[in-house]
Design a protein around this motif. Structure first.
Motif, PDB file in Angstrom:
ATOM      1  N   VAL A 173       0.848  -1.186   0.000  1.00 44.15           N
ATOM      2  CA  VAL A 173       0.000   0.000   0.000  1.00 44.15           C
ATOM      3  C   VAL A 173       0.884   1.237   0.000  1.00 44.15           C
ATOM      4  O   VAL A 173       1.999   1.214   0.533  1.00 44.15           O
ATOM      5  CB  VAL A 173      -0.962  -0.013   1.214  1.00 44.15           C
ATOM      6  N   GLN A 174       0.390   2.313  -0.595  1.00 49.24           N
ATOM      7  CA  GLN A 174       1.137   3.561  -0.615  1.00 49.24           C
ATOM      8  C   GLN A 174       1.025   4.272   0.732  1.00 49.24           C
ATOM      9  O   GLN A 174       0.043   4.085   1.467  1.00 49.24           O
ATOM     10  CB  GLN A 174       0.626   4.462  -1.725  1.00 49.24           C
ATOM     11  N   PRO A 175       2.013   5.094   1.057  1.00 52.41           N
ATOM     12  CA  PRO A 175       1.902   5.895   2.284  1.00 52.41           C
ATOM     13  C   PRO A 175       0.602   6.685   2.301  1.00 52.41           C
ATOM     14  O   PRO A 175       0.190   7.252   1.280  1.00 52.41           O
ATOM     15  CB  PRO A 175       3.120   6.818   2.205  1.00 52.41           C
ATOM     16  N   GLY A 176      -0.029   6.701   3.465  1.00 55.93           N
ATOM     17  CA  GLY A 176      -1.322   7.359   3.605  1.00 55.93           C
ATOM     18  C   GLY A 176      -2.506   6.458   3.346  1.00 55.93           C
ATOM     19  O   GLY A 176      -3.653   6.838   3.618  1.00 55.93           O
ATOM     20  N   GLY A 177      -2.249   5.269   2.836  1.00 53.52           N
ATOM     21  CA  GLY A 177      -3.323   4.334   2.531  1.00 53.52           C
ATOM     22  C   GLY A 177      -3.788   3.549   3.744  1.00 53.52           C
ATOM     23  O   GLY A 177      -3.321   3.764   4.867  1.00 53.52           O
ATOM     24  N   SER A 178      -4.717   2.630   3.471  1.00 51.32           N
ATOM     25  CA  SER A 178      -5.315   1.835   4.541  1.00 51.32           C
ATOM     26  C   SER A 178      -5.314   0.353   4.183  1.00 51.32           C
ATOM     27  O   SER A 178      -5.351  -0.011   2.996  1.00 51.32           O
ATOM     28  CB  SER A 178      -6.762   2.275   4.785  1.00 51.32           C
ATOM     29  N   MET A 209      -6.022  -0.415   9.759  1.00 51.47           N
ATOM     30  CA  MET A 209      -4.828   0.428   9.738  1.00 51.47           C
ATOM     31  C   MET A 209      -5.028   1.558   8.737  1.00 51.47           C
ATOM     32  O   MET A 209      -5.205   1.302   7.544  1.00 51.47           O
ATOM     33  CB  MET A 209      -3.603  -0.402   9.362  1.00 51.47           C
ATOM     34  N   ASN A 210      -5.034   2.784   9.231  1.00 50.12           N
ATOM     35  CA  ASN A 210      -5.204   3.961   8.388  1.00 50.12           C
ATOM     36  C   ASN A 210      -3.950   4.833   8.439  1.00 50.12           C
ATOM     37  O   ASN A 210      -3.110   4.669   9.324  1.00 50.12           O
ATOM     38  CB  ASN A 210      -6.412   4.777   8.857  1.00 50.12           C
ATOM     39  N   SER A 211      -3.850   5.730   7.488  1.00 49.84           N
ATOM     40  CA  SER A 211      -2.716   6.662   7.437  1.00 49.84           C
ATOM     41  C   SER A 211      -1.392   5.922   7.582  1.00 49.84           C
ATOM     42  O   SER A 211      -0.526   6.306   8.382  1.00 49.84           O
ATOM     43  CB  SER A 211      -2.859   7.717   8.537  1.00 49.84           C
ATOM     44  N   LEU A 212      -1.247   4.875   6.811  1.00 46.43           N
ATOM     45  CA  LEU A 212      -0.060   4.037   6.934  1.00 46.43           C
ATOM     46  C   LEU A 212       1.204   4.789   6.533  1.00 46.43           C
ATOM     47  O   LEU A 212       1.187   5.644   5.631  1.00 46.43           O
ATOM     48  CB  LEU A 212      -0.226   2.778   6.088  1.00 46.43           C
ATOM     49  N   ALA A 235       6.119  -4.316   8.001  1.00 45.02           N
ATOM     50  CA  ALA A 235       6.473  -5.411   8.907  1.00 45.02           C
ATOM     51  C   ALA A 235       5.622  -6.632   8.583  1.00 45.02           C
ATOM     52  O   ALA A 235       4.668  -6.543   7.806  1.00 45.02           O
ATOM     53  CB  ALA A 235       6.248  -5.006  10.358  1.00 45.02           C
ATOM     54  N   VAL A 236       5.970  -7.741   9.212  1.00 44.28           N
ATOM     55  CA  VAL A 236       5.078  -8.898   9.228  1.00 44.28           C
ATOM     56  C   VAL A 236       4.194  -8.763  10.468  1.00 44.28           C
ATOM     57  O   VAL A 236       4.702  -8.555  11.569  1.00 44.28           O
ATOM     58  CB  VAL A 236       5.863 -10.219   9.265  1.00 44.28           C
ATOM     59  N   TYR A 237       2.892  -8.865  10.263  1.00 38.72           N
ATOM     60  CA  TYR A 237       1.926  -8.697  11.337  1.00 38.72           C
ATOM     61  C   TYR A 237       1.395 -10.066  11.758  1.00 38.72           C
ATOM     62  O   TYR A 237       0.990 -10.873  10.913  1.00 38.72           O
ATOM     63  CB  TYR A 237       0.784  -7.796  10.895  1.00 38.72           C
ATOM     64  N   TYR A 238       1.393 -10.295  13.075  1.00 36.21           N
ATOM     65  CA  TYR A 238       0.955 -11.564  13.638  1.00 36.21           C
ATOM     66  C   TYR A 238      -0.224 -11.327  14.587  1.00 36.21           C
ATOM     67  O   TYR A 238      -0.190 -10.404  15.414  1.00 36.21           O
ATOM     68  CB  TYR A 238       2.070 -12.221  14.449  1.00 36.21           C
ATOM     69  N   CYS A 239      -1.214 -12.179  14.499  1.00 35.44           N
ATOM     70  CA  CYS A 239      -2.302 -12.121  15.470  1.00 35.44           C
ATOM     71  C   CYS A 239      -2.096 -13.205  16.522  1.00 35.44           C
ATOM     72  O   CYS A 239      -1.436 -14.217  16.277  1.00 35.44           O
ATOM     73  CB  CYS A 239      -3.655 -12.306  14.800  1.00 35.44           C
ATOM     74  N   GLY A 240      -2.663 -12.958  17.688  1.00 38.38           N
ATOM     75  CA  GLY A 240      -2.576 -13.919  18.770  1.00 38.38           C
ATOM     76  C   GLY A 240      -3.834 -13.901  19.614  1.00 38.38           C
ATOM     77  O   GLY A 240      -4.475 -12.852  19.760  1.00 38.38           O
ATOM     78  N   ILE A 241      -4.184 -15.057  20.128  1.00 38.62           N
ATOM     79  CA  ILE A 241      -5.313 -15.175  21.050  1.00 38.62           C
ATOM     80  C   ILE A 241      -4.834 -15.939  22.264  1.00 38.62           C
ATOM     81  O   ILE A 241      -4.256 -17.030  22.142  1.00 38.62           O
ATOM     82  CB  ILE A 241      -6.513 -15.894  20.411  1.00 38.62           C
ATOM     83  N   SER A 284       4.896   1.538   0.808  1.00 32.70           N
ATOM     84  CA  SER A 284       5.924   2.108  -0.057  1.00 32.70           C
ATOM     85  C   SER A 284       5.283   2.759  -1.269  1.00 32.70           C
ATOM     86  O   SER A 284       4.239   2.316  -1.753  1.00 32.70           O
ATOM     87  CB  SER A 284       6.884   1.009  -0.516  1.00 32.70           C
ATOM     88  N   SER A 285       5.934   3.812  -1.738  1.00 33.57           N
ATOM     89  CA  SER A 285       5.453   4.462  -2.960  1.00 33.57           C
ATOM     90  C   SER A 285       6.172   3.893  -4.182  1.00 33.57           C
ATOM     91  O   SER A 285       5.896   4.309  -5.309  1.00 33.57           O
ATOM     92  CB  SER A 285       5.671   5.978  -2.870  1.00 33.57           C
TER      93      SER A 285
END
Length: 115
Positions: free
Chosen positions: A12-17, A82-85, A91-97, A114-115
């Protein structure tokens, strides 16, 4: 064996979601907290957001006001809007419970800003 599967990552470009989703393959009972972590290249894993069962959400200072965590205990699902990225969110995003003394973790989904 319960597994968590993340989806929604990408470029996604900077500022994206982006909206990340995390779904458990089976039922998890007595959930204590749902979390999102991230790990950027060469950096330690960082807690991004947490949503305790019946409690107040919390966020890393770096994402406050831009990211929103939400969860559905009945469906064993957790989301990260995630907004205004920014490039530093890459990064790599991980979820956990965490439930009844057990931890469940996903394999991670790549987010690149990145643009």
């Amino acid at each position: 064996q319960v597994q968590l599967v993340e989806s929604g990552g990408g470029l996604v470009q900077p500022g994206g979601s982006l909206r990340l989703s995390c779904v458990a393959s089976g039922s998890i009972f007595s959930i204590n907290v749902m979390v999102w972590y991230r790990q950027a290249p060469g950096k330690q894993r960082e807690l991004v957001a947490a949503i305790p069962s019946g409690g107040t959400t919390s966020y890393a200072d770096s994402v406050k006001g831009r990211f929103t965590i939400s969860g559905d205990n009945a469906r064993n699902t957790v989301y990260l809007q995630m907004n205004s990225l920014k490039p530093e969110d890459t990064a790599v995003y991980y979820c956990g419970i965490i439930a009844s003394g057990y931890d469940y973790w996903g394999q991670g989904t790549q987010v690149t800003v990145s643009s």
